[in-house]
Design a protein around this motif. Structure first.
Motif, mmCIF file in Angstrom:
data_model
loop_
_atom_site.group_PDB
_atom_site.id
_atom_site.type_symbol
_atom_site.label_atom_id
_atom_site.label_comp_id
_atom_site.label_asym_id
_atom_site.label_seq_id
_atom_site.Cartn_x
_atom_site.Cartn_y
_atom_site.Cartn_z
ATOM 1 N N GLN A 1 1.194 -1.039 -0.182
ATOM 2 C CA GLN A 1 -0.244 -0.201 -0.359
ATOM 3 C C GLN A 1 1.130 1.186 -0.319
ATOM 4 O OE1 GLN A 1 -3.388 -0.416 3.373
ATOM 5 N NE2 GLN A 1 -3.172 -2.123 3.108
ATOM 6 N N PHE A 2 2.226 1.447 0.864
ATOM 7 C CA PHE A 2 2.892 2.480 0.560
ATOM 8 C C PHE A 2 3.365 2.458 -0.708
ATOM 9 C CE2 PHE A 2 7.723 3.099 0.796
ATOM 10 C CZ PHE A 2 6.919 4.313 1.170
ATOM 11 N N ASN A 3 3.918 1.397 -1.068
ATOM 12 C CA ASN A 3 4.482 1.787 -2.360
ATOM 13 C C ASN A 3 3.777 2.230 -3.351
ATOM 14 O OD1 ASN A 3 7.218 0.910 -2.293
ATOM 15 N ND2 ASN A 3 6.570 -1.707 -2.585
ATOM 16 N N ALA A 4 2.331 1.722 -3.627
ATOM 17 C CA ALA A 4 1.898 2.277 -4.508
ATOM 18 C C ALA A 4 1.132 3.411 -4.407
ATOM 19 C CB ALA A 4 0.075 1.891 -3.889
ATOM 20 N N ARG B 1 8.137 13.327 -11.692
ATOM 21 C CA ARG B 1 8.929 12.863 -11.067
ATOM 22 C C ARG B 1 9.655 11.371 -11.208
ATOM 23 N NH1 ARG B 1 12.026 16.219 -6.527
ATOM 24 N NH2 ARG B 1 10.903 17.867 -6.762
ATOM 25 N N SER B 2 10.963 11.274 -11.158
ATOM 26 C CA SER B 2 11.769 9.613 -11.563
ATOM 27 C C SER B 2 11.530 8.805 -10.631
ATOM 28 C CB SER B 2 12.576 9.902 -12.063
ATOM 29 O OG SER B 2 13.572 11.128 -12.885
ATOM 30 N N ALA B 3 10.311 8.209 -11.165
ATOM 31 C CA ALA B 3 10.025 7.202 -9.865
ATOM 32 C C ALA B 3 10.518 5.515 -11.059
ATOM 33 C CB ALA B 3 8.410 6.754 -10.727
ATOM 34 N N PHE B 4 11.373 5.380 -11.803
ATOM 35 C CA PHE B 4 12.224 5.072 -12.666
ATOM 36 C C PHE B 4 13.840 4.898 -11.954
ATOM 37 C CE2 PHE B 4 7.904 4.423 -12.940
ATOM 38 C CZ PHE B 4 7.172 2.603 -12.900
ATOM 39 N N TYR C 1 11.549 -4.757 -10.381
ATOM 40 C CA TYR C 1 10.753 -5.648 -9.436
ATOM 41 C C TYR C 1 9.823 -6.908 -10.227
ATOM 42 C CZ TYR C 1 13.689 -5.173 -5.382
ATOM 43 O OH TYR C 1 14.601 -5.241 -4.251
ATOM 44 N N PRO C 2 9.615 -7.225 -10.376
ATOM 45 C CA PRO C 2 8.587 -8.633 -10.914
ATOM 46 C C PRO C 2 7.506 -8.515 -10.597
ATOM 47 C CG PRO C 2 10.047 -10.095 -10.654
ATOM 48 C CD PRO C 2 10.531 -8.521 -9.665
ATOM 49 N N ASP C 3 5.606 -7.948 -10.963
ATOM 50 C CA ASP C 3 4.855 -7.426 -10.205
ATOM 51 C C ASP C 3 4.327 -9.438 -8.868
ATOM 52 O OD1 ASP C 3 4.046 -6.335 -11.901
ATOM 53 O OD2 ASP C 3 2.430 -7.049 -12.889
ATOM 54 N N ALA C 4 5.114 -9.902 -8.708
ATOM 55 C CA ALA C 4 4.888 -10.971 -7.254
ATOM 56 C C ALA C 4 5.105 -10.202 -6.075
ATOM 57 C CB ALA C 4 5.858 -11.877 -7.811
ATOM 58 N N TYR C 5 5.856 -8.925 -6.448
ATOM 59 C CA TYR C 5 6.045 -8.112 -4.896
ATOM 60 C C TYR C 5 5.156 -6.778 -4.733
ATOM 61 C CZ TYR C 5 10.521 -10.926 -5.406
ATOM 62 O OH TYR C 5 11.341 -12.124 -5.459
ATOM 63 N N GLY C 6 4.710 -7.327 -5.491
ATOM 64 C CA GLY C 6 3.528 -6.122 -5.046
ATOM 65 C C GLY C 6 2.944 -5.731 -7.043
ATOM 66 N N PRO C 7 1.768 -4.583 -7.465
ATOM 67 C CA PRO C 7 1.155 -3.828 -8.120
ATOM 68 C C PRO C 7 2.242 -2.975 -8.625
ATOM 69 C CG PRO C 7 0.064 -4.342 -6.423
ATOM 70 C CD PRO C 7 1.033 -5.486 -6.451
ATOM 71 N N ARG C 8 2.686 -1.913 -7.527
ATOM 72 C CA ARG C 8 3.401 -1.150 -7.694
ATOM 73 C C ARG C 8 4.884 -1.136 -7.209
ATOM 74 N NH1 ARG C 8 1.455 4.144 -10.439
ATOM 75 N NH2 ARG C 8 -0.846 3.256 -9.893
ATOM 76 N N SER C 9 5.391 -0.997 -8.405
ATOM 77 C CA SER C 9 7.293 -1.356 -6.990
ATOM 78 C C SER C 9 8.087 -0.076 -6.364
ATOM 79 C CB SER C 9 8.033 -1.036 -8.978
ATOM 80 O OG SER C 9 8.298 -0.002 -9.505
ATOM 81 N N PRO C 10 9.174 -0.286 -5.897
ATOM 82 C CA PRO C 10 9.129 0.558 -4.595
ATOM 83 C C PRO C 10 10.109 1.536 -5.479
ATOM 84 C CG PRO C 10 9.820 -1.546 -4.470
ATOM 85 C CD PRO C 10 9.242 -1.688 -5.510
ATOM 86 N N THR C 11 9.945 2.931 -5.408
ATOM 87 C CA THR C 11 10.449 3.895 -6.357
ATOM 88 C C THR C 11 11.929 4.461 -5.081
ATOM 89 O OG1 THR C 11 8.273 3.942 -6.118
ATOM 90 C CG2 THR C 11 10.086 5.693 -6.574
#
Ligand code: 3EB
Length: 337
Positions: free
Chosen positions: A141-144, A155-158, A199-209
């Protein structure tokens, strides 16, 4: 103190000064705004200090004391060269995703109206990071909320995201400390790890930034390297499940790779024993093993070993037992390697 005189943009930049202060519990807390206080005392982080005893204050101090400013949930100070402070928001009411989005949106609004728009480093702390709530893990949820705010603010999220860490506290509100400067840092990745934003989706729908490290001009002819929270992950996989000794060794190997990659870009070496470390340990009973492995890496009698701070915190993946972050300065050289 008196008002800071306006600076000419051509003036020599005020260097970034880092001080790690050891305090006794009785010492008055320095203003929390100036840095991150752990251990006993008002406005301390809600994470237990395992070592050293007492309290520690990590201060990002600039030469001129600056007045506190506020915007939304953000409290900050700036000397025109550097800007630092924290966002704090109780996520109980509206949920963690909304709280993260609000914290980052307020922070980006602050940066947009100041002369120091470039984030160098973020330190994220949230309660119950591995707990499921409303059908998903709170870290996800935090990542999202975080990624959404980065994208909305353009801002650069990647590639080019700031260095960061994200740790779980026992309780307390979401708190995001930040340090920003005039110039954009250079993002550094680790060749043996998949970039966290990929990171692949297995770690969450929105990747860590976050990027694995940020290399910045610290002013005064020095470069500063911020190494993000680093754990026992190779590729995108957590290694050595249940083995805190090997997880610590793997984390330190990852840090060594990042130091190496950064050193090549900086044209100078970031030696292991010249960094300042914060070590997050999930289980307090693991402190002895983690410390032994860490001190073997940096030298038992070294300043790095003496200055290291150990905190109890939950790591953002439930199978990780330890995470280590570091920063260090080197003198800039004329020619990069
Ligand atoms: C990892 O490598 C471990 O979400 O900001 C490290 C540093 C970690 C930063 C973050 C998470 C974050 O994925 C976890």
């Amino acid at each position: 103190m008196s008002v800071v005189a306006p600076r000419r943009t051509t003036a020599t930049p005020e260097p970034l000064l880092f001080r790690r202060l050891r305090l006794s519990a009785a010492d008055a807390a320095p203003a929390a705004l100036g840095g991150r206080r752990v251990g006993l005392g008002a406005e301390s982080l809600h994470a237990a200090l395992l070592a050293p005893a007492g309290a520690v204050f990590d201060a990002w101090s600039t030469a001129a004391p600056a007045e506190e400013r506020r915007h939304g949930c953000v409290r900050y100070a700036t000397d025109g060269q550097w800007l630092h402070g924290f966002a704090e928001i109780d996520d109980a009411a509206g949920g963690l995703q909304a709280a993260s989005h609000r914290a980052y949106s307020d922070l980006f609004a602050v940066l947009a109206e100041n002369a120091c728009p470039n984030l160098l480093r973020l330190w994220n702390y949230l309660a119950d990071i591995n707990c499921e709530a409303d059908g998903s893990e709170r870290y996800r949820q935090f990542n999202a909320g975080r990624q959404q705010a980065f994208i909305e603010a353009r801002r650069s999220a990647f590639e080019g995201a700031p260095a960061a860490c994200a740790l779980g506290t026992q309780d307390g509100p979401l708190r995001v400390y930040f340090l920003a400067g005039r110039q954009a840092p250079l993002a550094i990745e680790n060749p043996r790890q998949v970039s966290a934003y990929r990171y692949p989706d297995a770690y969450g729908p929105r990747s860590p930034t976050f990027s694995r490290a940020a290399l910045a001009d610290g002013g005064g002819g020095r470069q500063v390297l911020f190494i993000s929270g680093t754990a026992s992950i190779v590729g995108h996989t957590s290694l050595h499940i249940g083995d805190v000794r090997r997880q610590t060794e793997e984390s330190l190997l990852n840090i060594a790779m990042v130091r190496q990659a950064a050193g090549e870009r900086a044209g100078a070496a970031f030696a292991a024993d010249e960094m300042t470390y914060t070590v997050y340990v999930r289980h307090p009973s693991d402190l002895g093993v983690v410390r032994e492995v860490f001190e073997r890496e940096v030298g038992a009698g070294s300043a790095a070993a003496r200055e290291a701070v150990y905190l109890q915190a939950d790591i953002c993946r439930a199978d990780l037992l330890v995470e280590i972050e570091a920063h260090g300065f080197v003198h800039a050289v004329g020619v990069a390697g």
